[in-house]
Design an enzyme around this catalytic site. Structure first.
Site, PDB file in Angstrom:
ATOM      1  CB  ILE A 110      -2.239   9.259   9.928  1.00  0.00           C
ATOM      2  CG1 ILE A 110      -1.449   8.656  11.096  1.00  0.00           C
ATOM      3  CG2 ILE A 110      -1.313   9.679   8.799  1.00  0.00           C
ATOM      4  CD1 ILE A 110      -0.241   9.414  11.518  1.00  0.00           C
TER       5      ILE A 110
ATOM      6  CB  ALA B   8     -12.597  -6.451  15.468  1.00  0.00           C
TER       7      ALA B   8
ATOM      8  N   GLY C 221       0.819  -1.209   0.000  1.00  0.00           N
ATOM      9  CA  GLY C 221       0.000   0.000   0.000  1.00  0.00           C
ATOM     10  C   GLY C 221       0.849   1.254   0.000  1.00  0.00           C
TER      11      GLY C 221
ATOM     12  CG  ASP D  26      -6.023  -9.051  -4.234  1.00  0.00           C
ATOM     13  OD1 ASP D  26      -6.005  -8.702  -3.035  1.00  0.00           O
ATOM     14  OD2 ASP D  26      -7.005  -9.607  -4.765  1.00  0.00           O
TER      15      ASP D  26
ATOM     16  CE  LYS E  47      -5.452  -1.194  10.828  1.00  0.00           C
ATOM     17  NZ  LYS E  47      -4.259  -1.495   9.988  1.00  0.00           N
TER      18      LYS E  47
ATOM     19  CE1 TYR F 124      -8.616   0.536  10.045  1.00  0.00           C
ATOM     20  CE2 TYR F 124      -8.892   1.597  12.182  1.00  0.00           C
ATOM     21  CZ  TYR F 124      -8.137   1.362  11.049  1.00  0.00           C
ATOM     22  OH  TYR F 124      -6.893   1.941  10.924  1.00  0.00           O
TER      23      TYR F 124
END
Length: 251
Positions: A187, A156, A12, A62, A158, A154
């Site tokens: 951020i 969960a 990413g 991917d 992390k 989200y």
């Protein structure tokens, strides 16, 4: 330069945190392979690195697809050699309250935030072993340690990143592979740009939970911690989470 001669993979890396880390790693002497679903976006970052005198290449990947991961890793090894560093940065964040969360949103966040990092570590482990060691930096979140309304899936995922880091840090320490994570605070990235511009309630909640004032950081503010964890200075650190959040988690 602290990463002179090292080879790093950053997932990413076409924008936001990933772009900042890839650019900083190259400035510190590393050869950087950027894995991105859309390779043309990553090539913009590569061009900037090369123009600045660094070495980088972009590979389509991917990260939820084991075959795509193997292909991208193979191309990286052919192009640069066996990697020393993996930064699992690619992430998916969808603001989805319980009653509005569908299975597509769940699958997307699980796939990118958990499945991808695990598969990448699994794919690179034998190469790290062959080279005699390696560094893994997982990009988690302050929300892996605490909740935030409207972000249950989200948060969960992390939290899972934190335990993935702890467990694999222990599992791989005998192989001289250090696994650590960074938990960023707020951020400014393209992932949350729409929320920052249009959702006043979201912005107010962020400010209130921060304790007032501006909690928002720039992606570059994370790159120093990422360099440290990738360097030999962090050889005795594994299974840890480093918070870079302007004190948000302490409030």
């Amino acid at each position: 330069m602290r990463l002179e001669g090292k080879i790093a993979i950053v997932t990413g890396g076409s924008q936001g945190i990933g772009e900042a880390i890839a650019t900083r790693y190259a400035a510190e002497g590393a050869k950087v392979a950027i894995f991105n679903r859309t390779v043309s976006k990553a090539e913009r970052v590569v061009d900037g690195i090369v123009d600045a005198g660094g070495q980088a290449a972009a590979f389509a990947c991917d990260i939820g697809n084991p075959e795509a991961i193997q292909q991208a890793c193979g191309k990286t090894i052919s192009h640069f050699g066996i990697p020393d560093i993996l930064v699992n940065n690619a992430g998916a964040y969808l603001l989805t309250p319980l009653g509005e969360t569908n299975t597509d949103a769940i699958d997307q966040m699980l796939n990118v935030n958990i499945r991808g990092p695990f598969l990448l570590m699994q794919a690179l482990m034998p190469h790290f072993e062959k080279k005699g060691g390696g560094k893994v930096i997982n990009i988690g979140s302050i929300f892996g340690n605490t909740g935030f309304p409207g972000s249950s899936i989200y948060c969960a995922t992390k939290a899972a990143v934190n335990l993935l880091t702890k467990t694999l840090g222990l599992e791989l320490r005998g192989k001289n592979i250090q696994v650590n994570s960074i938990a960023p605070g707020w951020i400014e990235t393209p992932l949350n740009e729409d929320y920052r511009k249009t959702d006043k309630e979201f912005m107010q909640r962020a400010s209130d939970r921060f304790g007032g004032g501006n909690p928002w950081m720039k992606p570059d503010e994370l790159s120093g911690a990422a360099v440290f964890l990738a360097s030999s200075d962090a050889d005795s650190m594994t299974g840890t989470t480093t918070f870079v959040d302007r004190g948000w988690s302490a409030y």
